[in-house]
Design a protein around this motif. Structure first.
Motif, PDB file in Angstrom:
ATOM      1  N   ASN A 235       0.802  -1.222   0.000  1.00 15.07           N
ATOM      2  CA  ASN A 235       0.000   0.000   0.000  1.00 15.07           C
ATOM      3  C   ASN A 235       0.835   1.272   0.000  1.00 15.07           C
ATOM      4  O   ASN A 235       0.294   2.374   0.087  1.00 15.07           O
ATOM      5  CB  ASN A 235      -0.959   0.008   1.193  1.00 15.07           C
ATOM      6  CG  ASN A 235      -0.242  -0.092   2.524  1.00 15.07           C
ATOM      7  OD1 ASN A 235       0.984  -0.107   2.583  1.00 15.07           O
ATOM      8  ND2 ASN A 235      -1.000  -0.170   3.603  1.00 15.07           N
ATOM      9  N   GLY A 236       2.140   1.145  -0.073  1.00 14.96           N
ATOM     10  CA  GLY A 236       3.002   2.325  -0.168  1.00 14.96           C
ATOM     11  C   GLY A 236       3.258   3.026   1.135  1.00 14.96           C
ATOM     12  O   GLY A 236       3.758   4.161   1.132  1.00 14.96           O
ATOM     13  N   ASN A 237       2.961   2.407   2.265  1.00 15.23           N
ATOM     14  CA  ASN A 237       3.137   3.063   3.560  1.00 15.23           C
ATOM     15  C   ASN A 237       4.437   2.698   4.262  1.00 15.23           C
ATOM     16  O   ASN A 237       4.667   3.141   5.376  1.00 15.23           O
ATOM     17  CB  ASN A 237       1.962   2.708   4.484  1.00 15.23           C
ATOM     18  CG  ASN A 237       0.678   3.391   4.056  1.00 15.23           C
ATOM     19  OD1 ASN A 237       0.693   4.298   3.230  1.00 15.23           O
ATOM     20  ND2 ASN A 237      -0.436   2.941   4.590  1.00 15.23           N
ATOM     21  N   THR A 238       5.266   1.884   3.650  1.00 14.99           N
ATOM     22  CA  THR A 238       6.551   1.549   4.232  1.00 14.99           C
ATOM     23  C   THR A 238       7.663   1.917   3.258  1.00 14.99           C
ATOM     24  O   THR A 238       7.457   1.937   2.034  1.00 14.99           O
ATOM     25  CB  THR A 238       6.623   0.049   4.586  1.00 14.99           C
ATOM     26  OG1 THR A 238       7.861  -0.226   5.235  1.00 14.99           O
ATOM     27  CG2 THR A 238       6.501  -0.815   3.353  1.00 14.99           C
ATOM     28  N   GLU A 239       8.839   2.210   3.798  1.00 14.41           N
ATOM     29  CA  GLU A 239       9.946   2.661   2.960  1.00 14.41           C
ATOM     30  C   GLU A 239      10.402   1.551   2.018  1.00 14.41           C
ATOM     31  O   GLU A 239      10.323   0.368   2.345  1.00 14.41           O
ATOM     32  CB  GLU A 239      11.121   3.102   3.841  1.00 14.41           C
ATOM     33  CG  GLU A 239      10.848   4.346   4.670  1.00 14.41           C
ATOM     34  CD  GLU A 239      10.149   4.048   5.968  1.00 14.41           C
ATOM     35  OE1 GLU A 239       9.644   2.914   6.119  1.00 14.41           O
ATOM     36  OE2 GLU A 239      10.087   4.935   6.832  1.00 14.41           O
ATOM     37  N   TYR A 240      10.862   1.948   0.857  1.00 14.35           N
ATOM     38  CA  TYR A 240      11.390   0.984  -0.115  1.00 14.35           C
ATOM     39  C   TYR A 240      12.569   1.612  -0.838  1.00 14.35           C
ATOM     40  O   TYR A 240      12.703   2.837  -0.902  1.00 14.35           O
ATOM     41  CB  TYR A 240      10.308   0.561  -1.106  1.00 14.35           C
ATOM     42  CG  TYR A 240       9.919   1.604  -2.131  1.00 14.35           C
ATOM     43  CD1 TYR A 240      10.220   1.422  -3.474  1.00 14.35           C
ATOM     44  CD2 TYR A 240       9.251   2.774  -1.758  1.00 14.35           C
ATOM     45  CE1 TYR A 240       9.868   2.370  -4.422  1.00 14.35           C
ATOM     46  CE2 TYR A 240       8.882   3.720  -2.693  1.00 14.35           C
ATOM     47  CZ  TYR A 240       9.195   3.508  -4.027  1.00 14.35           C
ATOM     48  OH  TYR A 240       8.840   4.448  -4.962  1.00 14.35           O
TER      49      TYR A 240
ATOM     50  N   GLN B 175      14.016  -4.386  -9.100  1.00 18.66           N
ATOM     51  CA  GLN B 175      13.377  -4.924  -7.904  1.00 18.66           C
ATOM     52  C   GLN B 175      13.688  -4.023  -6.713  1.00 18.66           C
ATOM     53  O   GLN B 175      14.626  -3.218  -6.750  1.00 18.66           O
ATOM     54  CB  GLN B 175      13.849  -6.355  -7.654  1.00 18.66           C
ATOM     55  CG  GLN B 175      13.463  -7.308  -8.779  1.00 18.66           C
ATOM     56  CD  GLN B 175      13.922  -8.720  -8.522  1.00 18.66           C
ATOM     57  OE1 GLN B 175      14.788  -8.959  -7.682  1.00 18.66           O
ATOM     58  NE2 GLN B 175      13.351  -9.669  -9.251  1.00 18.66           N
ATOM     59  N   PHE B 176      12.878  -4.201  -5.656  1.00 13.40           N
ATOM     60  CA  PHE B 176      12.931  -3.263  -4.540  1.00 13.40           C
ATOM     61  C   PHE B 176      12.913  -4.030  -3.222  1.00 13.40           C
ATOM     62  O   PHE B 176      12.322  -5.105  -3.112  1.00 13.40           O
ATOM     63  CB  PHE B 176      11.738  -2.300  -4.593  1.00 13.40           C
ATOM     64  CG  PHE B 176      11.667  -1.486  -5.844  1.00 13.40           C
ATOM     65  CD1 PHE B 176      12.215  -0.219  -5.902  1.00 13.40           C
ATOM     66  CD2 PHE B 176      11.058  -2.002  -6.984  1.00 13.40           C
ATOM     67  CE1 PHE B 176      12.148   0.530  -7.057  1.00 13.40           C
ATOM     68  CE2 PHE B 176      10.992  -1.263  -8.147  1.00 13.40           C
ATOM     69  CZ  PHE B 176      11.541   0.006  -8.187  1.00 13.40           C
ATOM     70  N   THR B 177      13.591  -3.455  -2.236  1.00 18.98           N
ATOM     71  CA  THR B 177      13.568  -3.984  -0.875  1.00 18.98           C
ATOM     72  C   THR B 177      12.767  -3.035   0.014  1.00 18.98           C
ATOM     73  O   THR B 177      12.562  -1.863  -0.322  1.00 18.98           O
ATOM     74  CB  THR B 177      14.986  -4.132  -0.310  1.00 18.98           C
ATOM     75  OG1 THR B 177      15.608  -2.824  -0.250  1.00 18.98           O
ATOM     76  CG2 THR B 177      15.814  -5.050  -1.180  1.00 18.98           C
TER      77      THR B 177
ATOM     78  N   PHE C  15      20.771  -3.058   6.723  1.00 19.70           N
ATOM     79  CA  PHE C  15      21.289  -4.429   6.686  1.00 19.70           C
ATOM     80  C   PHE C  15      20.186  -5.473   6.880  1.00 19.70           C
ATOM     81  O   PHE C  15      20.486  -6.665   6.978  1.00 19.70           O
ATOM     82  CB  PHE C  15      22.346  -4.623   7.787  1.00 19.70           C
ATOM     83  CG  PHE C  15      23.504  -3.668   7.683  1.00 19.70           C
ATOM     84  CD1 PHE C  15      24.461  -3.834   6.688  1.00 19.70           C
ATOM     85  CD2 PHE C  15      23.628  -2.604   8.561  1.00 19.70           C
ATOM     86  CE1 PHE C  15      25.532  -2.958   6.590  1.00 19.70           C
ATOM     87  CE2 PHE C  15      24.687  -1.722   8.463  1.00 19.70           C
ATOM     88  CZ  PHE C  15      25.645  -1.900   7.472  1.00 19.70           C
ATOM     89  N   ALA C  16      18.937  -5.030   6.934  1.00 18.04           N
ATOM     90  CA  ALA C  16      17.846  -5.951   7.259  1.00 18.04           C
ATOM     91  C   ALA C  16      17.601  -6.951   6.137  1.00 18.04           C
ATOM     92  O   ALA C  16      17.509  -8.164   6.379  1.00 18.04           O
ATOM     93  CB  ALA C  16      16.573  -5.163   7.569  1.00 18.04           C
ATOM     94  N   TRP C  17      17.481  -6.461   4.893  1.00 16.83           N
ATOM     95  CA  TRP C  17      17.176  -7.393   3.818  1.00 16.83           C
ATOM     96  C   TRP C  17      18.317  -8.378   3.552  1.00 16.83           C
ATOM     97  O   TRP C  17      18.058  -9.580   3.388  1.00 16.83           O
ATOM     98  CB  TRP C  17      16.812  -6.649   2.536  1.00 16.83           C
ATOM     99  CG  TRP C  17      16.750  -7.573   1.368  1.00 16.83           C
ATOM    100  CD1 TRP C  17      17.589  -7.619   0.294  1.00 16.83           C
ATOM    101  CD2 TRP C  17      15.822  -8.651   1.181  1.00 16.83           C
ATOM    102  NE1 TRP C  17      17.246  -8.630  -0.547  1.00 16.83           N
ATOM    103  CE2 TRP C  17      16.167  -9.289  -0.033  1.00 16.83           C
ATOM    104  CE3 TRP C  17      14.749  -9.143   1.922  1.00 16.83           C
ATOM    105  CZ2 TRP C  17      15.461 -10.386  -0.520  1.00 16.83           C
ATOM    106  CZ3 TRP C  17      14.047 -10.229   1.437  1.00 16.83           C
ATOM    107  CH2 TRP C  17      14.404 -10.841   0.227  1.00 16.83           C
TER     108      TRP C  17
END
Length: 460
Positions: free
Chosen positions: A205-210, A220-222, A277-279
């Protein structure tokens, strides 16, 4: 004498007081009295009488109130209450064990969820705010015949060393999220590693950073912040299993302290301190879990339709990004389609939602085709006039098993209502007529509708 008597009969004259106000004579006019008293004729809106504005303000009793802090309203709305001290404790019910839900004789019985499993499920965000946990003393679950079937499939997946891929679907309020919770409870009791995505909508929904991944085509996106929170939840829920599972590969590029054979999966999960470093850490953890000799894995997601559509994100050229181009969603989709194997057994389970969803033609067609093929019925064909079919959705679901949840039987409804009555939530006498009445009012055993018919008057 006569003159005196005549004088006494004469009335004395009373002096007239002088007039204070002079008499004003009206001027002569030929206009009648009625027409002179009538108001002037109204020829336009400007001639209408206008209201006089009040030049004073009423005194108001202003009471100083502390405004809620940032996120406080949302936290109150999303709060999860799993106990109610006002409810009566229900005695005589067994607690869930490792093989309880996979046994056929457990069908149609209520079981208590152990306290340690409750803490793990809370860390995984398996409980929903819309569920009625806050009405009872502690969480209990009803083992349905569908529960026994699903847990038997999970048990067989470990023996076959193959992943069981399943999509839970059914009517609204039929208990799909609760079935997903039971699957997680079974996995935690059998020392699996459980990874749960509570809402697929949160990923698209676009509410978290990417952030884009360089040198990828298509791009592609994290989602680093979400991945960091997911890593922390995985560690909290699976800490006992992760701490005794050793690494099989060298991940010194992530942290110099990580060494194969001596470091554990818990060390790998805790090595990510920042979101950037999360992904890489989550990807390394998933790689370790898909190696031979590791514990089985349960990968669960609620809200399947949200990860099969075009997301609200945009690429650098401002083109819409499909949800499958998000790496976390891609990880789940590859496991659901069978592209990523689970050599130690386990399951990938996705649940559809009827409360928060949208119509997805490709998903509906794929699920109906799979369900018809399982039942041996004619397979539905695509609508030739539909232009919104997505081949990526079909490829993600074509190897899955569809399990439909509808209403419970009358015997299961009686067991559930007896638990409600023992908790003090249902005051009526439980006979066959009352059970049949609530079962019918609940849409032939839809658990959520039965709760509305029986328990919503008790809910605060």
């Amino acid at each position: 004498m006569a003159s005196i008597s005549l004088r006494s009969l004469v009335r004395p004259s009373i002096p007239v007081a002088p007039r204070i106000q002079p008499i004003i004579a009206a001027a002569f006019s030929s206009t009648s009295l009625l027409s002179a008293a009538a108001p002037p004729a109204i020829k336009s809106r400007k001639d209408l009488p206008k209201k006089t504005k009040k030049t004073y303000k009423k005194k108001q009793n202003i009471v100083p109130v502390k405004k809620p802090g940032p996120g406080e309203r949302k936290a109150f709305r999303k709060r999860i209450q799993l106990s109610n001290n006002s409810a009566l404790p229900v005695a005589g019910l067994d607690a869930l064990e490792a093989q309880t839900m996979s046994r056929a004789e457990s069908a149609g019985r209520m079981y208590a969820v152990p306290d340690e499993v409750v803490d793990q499920l809370r860390a995984l965000e398996a409980f929903k705010a819309t569920q009625t946990w806050n009405l009872f003393r502690k969480p209990h679950v009803l083992v349905r015949k569908e529960t026994v079937e699903l847990m038997g499939r999970l048990e067989a997946s470990v023996e076959k060393k193959e992943a069981f891929k399943c999509v839970l679907t059914g009517s609204r309020l039929s208990g799909k999220s609760l079935m997903l919770l039971q699957a997680m409870s079974y996995a935690l009791l059998n020392e699996w590693v459980v990874i749960h995505i509570p809402e697929g909508q949160d990923l698209t929904n676009g509410n978290t950073e990417y952030s884009p991944v360089p040198d990828t085509e298509p791009m592609q996106f994290t989602q680093p912040v979400y991945c960091l929170k997911l890593l922390q939840n995985i560690y909290k829920a699976n800490r006992a299993v992760l701490e005794k599972t050793l690494l099989k590969k060298d991940w010194s590029r992530l942290s110099a302290t990580l060494k194969p054979g001596s470091s554990t999966l818990a060390d790998l999960a805790l090595s990510a301190k920042e979101s950037e470093f999360a992904w890489p850490t989550l990807s390394a953890l998933w790689t370790e879990l898909t190696q031979e000799g590791q514990p089985p894995v349960l990968l669960a997601l609620d809200g399947l339709a949200h990860i099969n559509k075009v997301s609200a994100y945009r690429d650098p050229a401002f083109n819409p990004v499909h949800a499958h181009e998000l790496l976390l969603v891609r990880t789940f989709v590859d496991a659901l389609s069978g592209k990523t194997a689970l050599p130690n057994g386990g399951a990938v389970i996705a649940a559809t939602s009827e409360n928060n969803t949208h119509y997805h033609p490709s998903q509906e067609l794929a699920l109906s085709q799979l369900e018809a093929g399982q039942a041996g019925k004619p397979v539905p064909k695509p609508d030739p006039y539909e232009r919104k079919y997505d081949d990526r959705v079909y490829d993600a679901l074509k190897n899955s098993t569809v399990m439909r949840l509808e209403g419970v039987s009358k015997d299961e409804a009686r067991v559930l209502m007896e638990y409600w009555g023992a908790s003090g939530m249902l005051r009526s006498v439980l006979d066959s007529r009352v059970v049949a009445e609530k079962w019918a009012l609940g849409g032939h055993g839809i658990v959520g509708e039965m709760e509305r018919a029986s328990l919503m008057t008790m809910r605060m």
